[in-house]
Design a protein around this motif. Structure first.
Motif, PDB file in Angstrom:
ATOM      1  N   PRO A  85       0.828  -1.207   0.000  1.00 25.97           N
ATOM      2  CA  PRO A  85       0.000   0.000   0.000  1.00 25.97           C
ATOM      3  C   PRO A  85       0.861   1.254   0.000  1.00 25.97           C
ATOM      4  CG  PRO A  85      -0.687  -1.558   1.718  1.00 25.97           C
ATOM      5  CD  PRO A  85       0.605  -2.048   1.175  1.00 25.97           C
ATOM      6  N   ARG A  86       0.406   2.277  -0.715  1.00 28.69           N
ATOM      7  CA  ARG A  86       1.134   3.541  -0.766  1.00 28.69           C
ATOM      8  C   ARG A  86       0.820   4.428   0.428  1.00 28.69           C
ATOM      9  NH1 ARG A  86       0.625   5.354  -7.167  1.00 28.69           N
ATOM     10  NH2 ARG A  86       1.610   3.480  -8.061  1.00 28.69           N
ATOM     11  N   SER A  87      -0.331   4.239   1.025  1.00 29.12           N
ATOM     12  CA  SER A  87      -0.719   5.076   2.150  1.00 29.12           C
ATOM     13  C   SER A  87       0.131   4.742   3.369  1.00 29.12           C
ATOM     14  CB  SER A  87      -2.206   4.867   2.463  1.00 29.12           C
ATOM     15  OG  SER A  87      -2.551   5.502   3.674  1.00 29.12           O
ATOM     16  N   LEU A  88       0.625   5.788   4.034  1.00 27.28           N
ATOM     17  CA  LEU A  88       1.403   5.585   5.247  1.00 27.28           C
ATOM     18  C   LEU A  88       0.560   4.923   6.319  1.00 27.28           C
ATOM     19  CD1 LEU A  88       3.885   6.047   7.038  1.00 27.28           C
ATOM     20  CD2 LEU A  88       3.012   8.352   7.511  1.00 27.28           C
ATOM     21  N   ARG A  89      -0.696   5.321   6.421  1.00 24.99           N
ATOM     22  CA  ARG A  89      -1.570   4.725   7.437  1.00 24.99           C
ATOM     23  C   ARG A  89      -1.761   3.235   7.187  1.00 24.99           C
ATOM     24  NH1 ARG A  89      -6.892   7.971   8.459  1.00 24.99           N
ATOM     25  NH2 ARG A  89      -5.236   9.401   9.056  1.00 24.99           N
ATOM     26  N   ARG A  90      -1.994   2.866   5.941  1.00 26.43           N
ATOM     27  CA  ARG A  90      -2.188   1.446   5.648  1.00 26.43           C
ATOM     28  C   ARG A  90      -0.906   0.659   5.853  1.00 26.43           C
ATOM     29  NH1 ARG A  90      -5.991   1.598   0.176  1.00 26.43           N
ATOM     30  NH2 ARG A  90      -7.800   2.612   1.151  1.00 26.43           N
ATOM     31  N   ARG A  91       0.224   1.268   5.508  1.00 29.01           N
ATOM     32  CA  ARG A  91       1.485   0.562   5.731  1.00 29.01           C
ATOM     33  C   ARG A  91       1.737   0.340   7.214  1.00 29.01           C
ATOM     34  NH1 ARG A  91       3.713   4.013   1.599  1.00 29.01           N
ATOM     35  NH2 ARG A  91       4.816   5.209   3.182  1.00 29.01           N
ATOM     36  N   LEU A  92       1.438   1.356   8.032  1.00 28.84           N
ATOM     37  CA  LEU A  92       1.616   1.197   9.466  1.00 28.84           C
ATOM     38  C   LEU A  92       0.676   0.124  10.020  1.00 28.84           C
ATOM     39  CD1 LEU A  92       2.010   4.906  10.618  1.00 28.84           C
ATOM     40  CD2 LEU A  92       3.772   3.161  10.509  1.00 28.84           C
ATOM     41  N   ILE A  93      -0.574   0.154   9.583  1.00 27.40           N
ATOM     42  CA  ILE A  93      -1.534  -0.848  10.065  1.00 27.40           C
ATOM     43  C   ILE A  93      -1.096  -2.241   9.636  1.00 27.40           C
ATOM     44  CG2 ILE A  93      -3.909  -1.662   9.837  1.00 27.40           C
ATOM     45  CD1 ILE A  93      -4.790   1.242   9.595  1.00 27.40           C
ATOM     46  N   LEU A  94      -0.728  -2.385   8.365  1.00 31.67           N
ATOM     47  CA  LEU A  94      -0.309  -3.691   7.868  1.00 31.67           C
ATOM     48  C   LEU A  94       0.953  -4.166   8.575  1.00 31.67           C
ATOM     49  CD1 LEU A  94      -0.681  -5.982   5.844  1.00 31.67           C
ATOM     50  CD2 LEU A  94       0.672  -4.674   4.201  1.00 31.67           C
ATOM     51  N   GLY A  95       1.920  -3.273   8.749  1.00 33.89           N
ATOM     52  CA  GLY A  95       3.164  -3.669   9.404  1.00 33.89           C
ATOM     53  C   GLY A  95       2.962  -4.048  10.852  1.00 33.89           C
ATOM     54  N   ALA A  96       2.180  -3.227  11.592  1.00 34.24           N
ATOM     55  CA  ALA A  96       1.934  -3.540  12.998  1.00 34.24           C
ATOM     56  C   ALA A  96       1.148  -4.830  13.142  1.00 34.24           C
ATOM     57  CB  ALA A  96       1.196  -2.377  13.664  1.00 34.24           C
ATOM     58  N   ALA A  97       0.110  -5.021  12.306  1.00 33.57           N
ATOM     59  CA  ALA A  97      -0.682  -6.246  12.375  1.00 33.57           C
ATOM     60  C   ALA A  97       0.167  -7.468  12.009  1.00 33.57           C
ATOM     61  CB  ALA A  97      -1.891  -6.137  11.447  1.00 33.57           C
ATOM     62  N   LEU A  98       1.026  -7.316  11.015  1.00 30.16           N
ATOM     63  CA  LEU A  98       1.880  -8.436  10.612  1.00 30.16           C
ATOM     64  C   LEU A  98       2.846  -8.811  11.721  1.00 30.16           C
ATOM     65  CD1 LEU A  98       2.737 -10.386   8.387  1.00 30.16           C
ATOM     66  CD2 LEU A  98       4.300  -8.620   7.541  1.00 30.16           C
ATOM     67  N   LEU A  99       3.472  -7.806  12.343  1.00 29.86           N
ATOM     68  CA  LEU A  99       4.387  -8.093  13.439  1.00 29.86           C
ATOM     69  C   LEU A  99       3.665  -8.731  14.615  1.00 29.86           C
ATOM     70  CD1 LEU A  99       6.623  -4.868  13.434  1.00 29.86           C
ATOM     71  CD2 LEU A  99       7.241  -7.147  12.639  1.00 29.86           C
ATOM     72  N   ALA A 100       2.485  -8.204  14.939  1.00 31.13           N
ATOM     73  CA  ALA A 100       1.725  -8.786  16.042  1.00 31.13           C
ATOM     74  C   ALA A 100       1.299 -10.211  15.723  1.00 31.13           C
ATOM     75  CB  ALA A 100       0.511  -7.911  16.337  1.00 31.13           C
ATOM     76  N   THR A 101       0.904 -10.449  14.467  1.00 29.81           N
ATOM     77  CA  THR A 101       0.510 -11.799  14.074  1.00 29.81           C
ATOM     78  C   THR A 101       1.679 -12.762  14.179  1.00 29.81           C
ATOM     79  OG1 THR A 101      -1.147 -10.893  12.569  1.00 29.81           O
ATOM     80  CG2 THR A 101      -0.465 -13.165  12.211  1.00 29.81           C
ATOM     81  N   VAL A 102       2.842 -12.335  13.724  1.00 32.04           N
ATOM     82  CA  VAL A 102       4.026 -13.185  13.822  1.00 32.04           C
ATOM     83  C   VAL A 102       4.361 -13.459  15.283  1.00 32.04           C
ATOM     84  CG1 VAL A 102       6.510 -13.252  13.375  1.00 32.04           C
ATOM     85  CG2 VAL A 102       4.948 -12.448  11.603  1.00 32.04           C
ATOM     86  N   ALA A 103       4.250 -12.415  16.131  1.00 27.32           N
ATOM     87  CA  ALA A 103       4.553 -12.605  17.549  1.00 27.32           C
ATOM     88  C   ALA A 103       3.588 -13.606  18.192  1.00 27.32           C
ATOM     89  CB  ALA A 103       4.495 -11.264  18.276  1.00 27.32           C
ATOM     90  N   VAL A 104       2.289 -13.468  17.909  1.00 23.23           N
ATOM     91  CA  VAL A 104       1.307 -14.397  18.477  1.00 23.23           C
ATOM     92  C   VAL A 104       1.530 -15.802  17.946  1.00 23.23           C
ATOM     93  CG1 VAL A 104      -1.158 -14.946  18.590  1.00 23.23           C
ATOM     94  CG2 VAL A 104      -0.387 -12.585  18.869  1.00 23.23           C
TER      95      VAL A 104
END
Length: 511
Positions: free
Chosen positions: A9-28
């Motif tokens: 995604p080009r949007s900074l907001r979407r990139r932050l959401i995707l990155g944070a969710a991905l990291l949290a998913t990997v951690a869980v």
């Protein structure tokens, strides 16, 4: 190949959401995997401990050796244990302990084919179906061996339930994390959103608006402060550009107005002179004289305009030692030759205590241009003050300060920036005892084409470029020309230049 990759995604907001969710998913997922592996290891260790704690009864070895009771002996062993015996030669006997409706483990007919080490448990499949067994090889009396087995159905069923539970928990956690991360990112980017809305309003023309978030403790706040500073500079540059354009338009209009008057006069008198057969000789001579006067005036005006353009573009001055005392004396002598209506005297520059001595005062610069400044100031006193007004020329050295010269202070006007405080300065003052100027007229005295008396005749009042030229020359020498005046107290024009130090180098910012 690029089409197969996921689109970022080009949007900074979407990139932050995707990155944070991905990291949290990997951690869980990693934490669940670690829990899964630890639980499985613990259950297997428990089964292994049960196998290690169980020892087949001694008589069973002999029964198996004698083969007196072939087949299985149900009800002899607790729970789901199975025991298989191997004779001294390593071959499995026909007798085993434990019976169940479950298929037994798939084990070899000899100890060599078991693939097990004594005292180390292993996992084997079931004779039929998908079941698994945990087996342990142990030594018995007389060189015999026994294989003790326990089914892993309970362990596998438990791990299967845990796996599905983890998958469900991961899905729920990821969904909750997406919602939470979206809210947190939206809250964190709220200052940027406000900046965006403010920037849109600024782009729409509201140039006085500024970004609201300027907390220096945050990255966004520091960005807001930098952008506000940039907006201030841009707005200042825009104001300066508008003011410059306004001055240019006014300059062009004033120049056209100044040139139109002599051109109109030349045109009128030329047309009059063309009618020679109708004009007497003395009228023709008067017309020719007026044409010559207006042409001369227009030539002087054009010369002044060219000089101003040269000074604005790239001024070029000589860098010679200049004796300001001799220069001022020559200017006073020349002014006295032009008439006696304004008595002119030469004296020393008084210090703050009122004392002073007339002595050599040196500066570095172009002597012709500096003489032009002094001549212009003396000419102004003759033109703009009543006859009989005394004019005083003073020369001396001092230091830049609030009580001397070179700085901005109430009642003192200049078109140039202030000089460094405490800098040694060489000064030439031209003061008159005339009526002085009002604060409004003094404020505009150095503007081009400005006249304190708009109704004054151009033939006697000049074009209004003299002080502008003098101020430009002074600034080009690293100094400045300033005016100290008040109604009824006369005018004092002060040429302030960097003093020439003993080593001969200029101490100012001389261009």
């Amino acid at each position: 190949m690029s089409r197969l990759l996921p689109r970022i995604p080009r949007s900074l907001r979407r990139r932050l959401i995707l990155g944070a969710a991905l990291l949290a998913t990997v951690a869980v997922a990693v934490s669940q995997l670690i829990g899964f592996v630890v639980l499985r290891s613990w259950l297997l260790d428990r089964v292994d401990q049960q196998l290690a704690d169980f020892h087949p009864p001694g008589p069973a070895y002999f029964d198996a050796l004698k083969k007196s009771i072939p087949g299985e002996r149900p009800g002899v062993l607790p729970s789901d244990f199975r025991v298989y015996f191997y004779d001294v030669s390593g071959r499995r006997t026909d007798m085993s302990l434990g019976a169940d409706d479950k298929p037994g483990p798939r084990i070899g007919d000899s100890v060599a084919r078991l693939g097990l080490h004594d005292g180390r448990p292993g996992t084997v499949g079931s004779i039929s179906g998908d079941g698994r067994w945990r087996v342990l090889l142990s030594s018995g009396p007389g060189g015999m061996h026994a294989v003790v087995a326990l089914p892993l159905d309970t362990v596998d069923a438990t791990m299967s339930k845990i796996l599905w539970l983890n998958v469900g928990l991961l899905v729920v956690t990821v969904a909750a994390l997406l919602a939470l991360v979206r809210w947190v990112v939206r809250l964190g980017l709220l200052p940027l959103t406000r900046m965006e809305h403010t920037a849109e309003r600024i782009g729409a023309g509201q140039l006085d608006l500024r970004l609201p978030d300027t907390d220096a403790r945050t990255e966004i706040g520091r960005l807001g402060r930098v952008l506000n500073s940039m907006l201030e500079r841009l707005q200042q540059a825009l104001r300066e550009r508008e003011a410059s354009e306004a001055r240019m338009r006014r300059f062009v209009a004033d120049a056209g107005h100044e040139l139109r008057t002599p051109l109109t006069a030349i045109q009128g008198y030329a047309q009059l002179a063309l009618r020679r057969e109708r004009l007497p000789v003395y009228e023709q001579s008067e017309a020719h004289q007026l044409i010559a006067q207006n042409a001369e005036r227009m030539g002087l005006l054009v010369d002044d305009l060219q000089l101003l353009a040269q000074l604005d573009r790239e001024p070029s001055y000589e860098r010679d030692p200049v004796d300001l005392l001799s220069l001022a004396a020559d200017a006073v002598r020349t002014a006295a030759l032009h008439g006696t209506s304004h008595p002119v005297d030469l004296g020393p520059l008084s210090d703050p205590e009122g004392n002073g001595e007339l002595d050599v005062v040196e500066a570095v610069g172009d002597p012709h241009r500096l003489r032009q400044i002094v001549d212009n100031l003396l000419s102004n006193t003759r033109v703009h003050t009543p006859a009989g007004t005394a004019v005083h020329v003073r020369v001396g050295e001092t230091r830049v300060g609030a009580d001397t010269c070179g700085t901005d202070r109430p009642g003192v006007m200049s078109a140039s920036p202030p000089l460094p405080d405490g800098m040694p300065a060489s000064v030439v003052e031209v003061a008159d005892e005339g009526p002085g100027l009002t604060a409004k007229d003094a404020l505009h005295a150095f503007e081009r084409f400005y006249r304190a008396d708009p109704s004054r005749s151009r033939a006697h009042g000049g074009s209004g470029l003299g002080l502008s030229i003098a101020a430009a020359i002074a600034e080009g020498h690293g100094g400045r020309l300033e005016l100290d005046t008040a109604p009824g107290k006369g005018c004092t024009f002060r040429l302030v230049l960097p003093a020439r130090p003993p080593d001969g180098r200029s101490s100012g910012a001389f261009r």
